[in-house]
Design a protein around this motif. Structure first.
Motif, short mmCIF file in Angstrom:
data_model
loop_
_atom_site.label_atom_id
_atom_site.label_comp_id
_atom_site.label_asym_id
_atom_site.label_seq_id
_atom_site.Cartn_x
_atom_site.Cartn_y
_atom_site.Cartn_z
N THR A 33 33.52 28.88 47.76
CA THR A 33 34.38 29.46 46.72
C THR A 33 35.59 28.55 46.47
O THR A 33 35.94 28.27 45.30
N PHE A 34 36.22 28.08 47.52
CA PHE A 34 37.38 27.20 47.35
C PHE A 34 36.98 25.86 46.73
O PHE A 34 37.70 25.32 45.90
N ILE A 35 35.83 25.32 47.13
CA ILE A 35 35.36 24.05 46.55
C ILE A 35 35.10 24.22 45.06
O ILE A 35 35.50 23.37 44.24
N ALA A 36 34.44 25.33 44.68
CA ALA A 36 34.18 25.58 43.26
C ALA A 36 35.48 25.78 42.49
O ALA A 36 35.61 25.32 41.35
N ALA A 37 36.43 26.48 43.11
CA ALA A 37 37.72 26.71 42.44
C ALA A 37 38.46 25.40 42.22
O ALA A 37 39.01 25.15 41.13
N VAL A 38 38.45 24.53 43.23
CA VAL A 38 39.10 23.22 43.07
C VAL A 38 38.38 22.40 42.01
O VAL A 38 39.01 21.73 41.17
N GLY A 39 37.04 22.45 42.01
CA GLY A 39 36.28 21.74 40.98
C GLY A 39 36.62 22.21 39.59
O GLY A 39 36.75 21.41 38.66
N ALA A 40 36.77 23.55 39.43
CA ALA A 40 37.13 24.10 38.13
C ALA A 40 38.52 23.62 37.69
O ALA A 40 38.76 23.33 36.51
N LEU A 41 39.45 23.53 38.65
CA LEU A 41 40.78 23.02 38.33
C LEU A 41 40.72 21.56 37.89
O LEU A 41 41.40 21.14 36.94
N LEU A 42 39.87 20.78 38.55
CA LEU A 42 39.77 19.36 38.25
C LEU A 42 39.17 19.08 36.87
O LEU A 42 39.42 18.03 36.29
N GLN A 339 27.68 39.48 50.61
CA GLN A 339 27.95 38.13 50.14
C GLN A 339 27.61 37.93 48.66
O GLN A 339 28.13 37.02 48.02
N PHE A 340 26.73 38.77 48.12
CA PHE A 340 26.26 38.59 46.75
C PHE A 340 27.39 38.54 45.73
O PHE A 340 27.42 37.66 44.86
N PRO A 341 28.37 39.48 45.76
CA PRO A 341 29.47 39.40 44.78
C PRO A 341 30.25 38.09 44.86
O PRO A 341 30.73 37.58 43.84
N PHE A 342 30.38 37.54 46.06
CA PHE A 342 31.12 36.28 46.20
C PHE A 342 30.34 35.12 45.56
O PHE A 342 30.92 34.26 44.92
N TYR A 343 29.02 35.13 45.75
CA TYR A 343 28.22 34.10 45.11
C TYR A 343 28.18 34.31 43.59
O TYR A 343 28.12 33.36 42.82
N ALA A 344 28.22 35.58 43.17
CA ALA A 344 28.32 35.85 41.73
C ALA A 344 29.65 35.33 41.19
O ALA A 344 29.73 34.82 40.07
N GLY A 345 30.71 35.46 42.00
CA GLY A 345 32.00 34.91 41.61
C GLY A 345 31.95 33.40 41.50
O GLY A 345 32.54 32.81 40.57
N ILE A 346 31.24 32.74 42.42
CA ILE A 346 31.08 31.29 42.32
C ILE A 346 30.31 30.93 41.06
O ILE A 346 30.63 29.96 40.36
N ALA A 347 29.27 31.73 40.76
CA ALA A 347 28.53 31.50 39.51
C ALA A 347 29.46 31.62 38.31
O ALA A 347 29.36 30.87 37.34
N GLY A 348 30.40 32.59 38.39
CA GLY A 348 31.38 32.72 37.32
C GLY A 348 32.27 31.51 37.21
O GLY A 348 32.62 31.07 36.10
N LEU A 349 32.64 30.92 38.35
CA LEU A 349 33.45 29.70 38.33
C LEU A 349 32.69 28.54 37.68
O LEU A 349 33.29 27.69 37.02
N LEU A 350 31.38 28.51 37.87
CA LEU A 350 30.58 27.44 37.27
C LEU A 350 30.38 27.66 35.77
O LEU A 350 30.51 26.73 34.98
N THR A 351 30.04 28.90 35.38
CA THR A 351 29.69 29.16 33.98
C THR A 351 30.90 29.54 33.14
O THR A 351 30.91 29.33 31.93
#
Length: 477
Positions: A33-42, A339-351
């Motif tokens: 989640t943190f890696i995806a969040a940092v990637g989204a910021l970048l 864990q599913f909602p957290f992975y859905a949140g990561i999917a949200g960070l990607l899409t």
């Protein structure tokens, strides 16, 4: 030097790394989640935009979560039914060497995975336990973590089977998200995806090679072998593998009240075979009607679930027995549900940001028709680590894969095959779906990921070759 020695050394190296650095699955999702969040910021997303994207994705996979949870519960019930358990016990008695024990476990798990990812996952863990149990009884020293890792290889082939998430979504036009391109809204038949030559040849090669690779990883030194724990041995030997058999019978109340010898009407209903089996008519009718009316090419996840519900009802027979088993099966879903909602949140960070487009676009920009299958495979494998749900990943990455495939002038089913292969490949280093198997095995993710990483490397070589030949070069098209 034996040809298996390099494979064994590679397995030992990966196993040491996994034991040192791989955390539990929930800790991994926090890091991702943190890696995806940092990637989204970048890629230019504002901090509030990152939080909004995460929240926007959290509940988007609720339908998939419900469908997959049901598949896992029913698959667990089928795998642990008395009839299937007896079959697995007989199979577990066949191996007479360390190599054959591990190879057989992998092969059985992978065949089950082609039937259903859920059945493959549970059958893989159950057959691994049974093989370890029979080995201990017969004086054959077997490395238990490797057996469980071999059972988990079911998840490296499942997307090529009949519960293929992306294939089933695209086979049903009504299930295709509105965010997908207009030219893809008519759907893609299963015959073009799991029925394609590239998929069939890949499946055959995986079944032929991966069990051999896994068998070759077994340690030679006795001090390097961790046998079946005594607690698991005792559990199996006392018959708990087929828990839910409900041997108390209709003459004893089992609803939490005071037990009596009197047989009540409620007891008769709870243990009625006729009542237990007659309800199976409904899912059977749904499955048969759907197949007859629409054909196998239109089979979707709901159709598959209906068939598995029917099988579970028939295998457990009485209402009391299947309810008892479902009480046990639902425990395997708990870790995944949380864990599913957290992975859905990561999917949200990607899409919800430009992150998924940047990841996929990087590979698409340098791709040609010849290289796109392998570059797409790598891209899909990376995304799967962040979004381990096959259906959720297809929703997130599918439009980009489809658009790149179309721009390169390749058949649209190429995009689906790319996602199928990439998703199942990196399951070997993503322990999300291993949670139920690990709970059943009483192991940690780091105990098996070193060995499954070797399977992933071998699988990548196979997939890269077949996808280049059949998709990139168009052989057999």
């Amino acid at each position: 030097m034996a040809i298996t020695d390099p494979i064994k050394r590679l397995g030992e190296w990966f196993a040491d790394i996994a034991m040192e650095y791989v955390p539990d699955p929930y800790v991994l999702v926090i890091f991702l989640t943190f890696i995806a969040a940092v990637g989204a910021l970048l890629v230019g997303t504002s901090p509030t935009g990152v939080m909004d994207a995460w929240f926007g994705g959290v509940w988007t996979l609720l339908v998939f979560m419900a469908q997959f949870s049901l598949t896992l519960m029913v698959g667990d019930a089928i795998a642990k039914s008395p009839a299937v358990s007896r079959l697995l016990r007989r199979i577990a008695g066949l191996p007479n060497s360390q190599f054959s024990a591990v190879a057989l476990t992998s092969f059985v798990a992978m065949v089950a995975g082609l039937i259903s990812w859920a059945i493959g996952l549970i059958v893989g863990a159950v057959i691994a336990r049974q093989v370890a149990f029979r080995g201990k009884e017969n004086g054959l020293k077997l490395h238990y973590p490797l057996l469980i890792a071999a059972g988990y290889t079911a998840l490296m082939i499942w997307h090529s089977g009949i519960t293929t998430s992306s294939g089933l979504i695209m086979a049903d036009p009504a299930a295709i998200p509105s965010t997908f391109p207009e030219y893809a809204q008519e759907g893609i038949p299963l015959g073009d995806t799991i029925g394609s030559m590239v998929n069939i040849v890949t499946v055959v090669l995986l079944l032929a090679v991966i069990p051999v690779v896994m068998g070759s990883l077994h340690p030679n030194r006795k001090e390097g072998i961790t046998e079946l724990p005594d607690s698991v041995y005792d559990e199996i030997s006392t018959g708990l593998e087929t828990k839910g058999d409900d041997t108390s019978g209709p003459g004893v109340t089992t609803d939490g009240g005071v037990a009596t010898a009197r047989t009540t009407l409620a007891d008769r209903l709870n243990h009625s075979r006729i009542l237990g089996l007659i309800i199976a008519i409904f899912p059977a009718y749904y499955f048969i009607t759907d197949v007859v009316q629409s054909g196998l090419g239109a089979v979707n996840l709901n159709t598959i679930n209906a068939f598995f519900i029917f099988c579970a009802i028939v295998l457990w027979v009485t209402p009391k027995r299947i309810v008892n088993q479902m009480d046990d099966s639902v425990k395997n879903v708990a870790g995944i549900l949380f864990q599913f909602p957290f992975y859905a949140g990561i999917a949200g960070l990607l899409t919800g940001t430009a992150l998924a487009a940047v990841i996929s676009g990087f590979f698409a920009d340098i791709a040609t028709p010849l290289t796109w299958p392998v570059l797409g495979l790598i891209s899909a494998g990376i995304v799967n680590v962040f979004v381990p749900s096959g259906g959720g990943q297809w929703v997130a990455q599918g439009p980009i894969l489809l658009e790149t495939t179309r721009e390169l002038g390749m058949p649209l089913y190429t995009a689906v095959v790319i996602e199928m292969m990439g998703d199942q490949l990196t399951n070997m280093i993503q322990p999300f779906w291993a949670v139920p198997a690990l709970a059943l095995a009483k192991l940690r993710a780091r105990d098996i990921l070193g060995y499954t990483t070797v399977a992933m490397v071998a699988g990548f070589v196979i997939m890269a070759i077949t996808m280049t030949l059949f998709l990139g070069m168009g052989i057999g098209a």
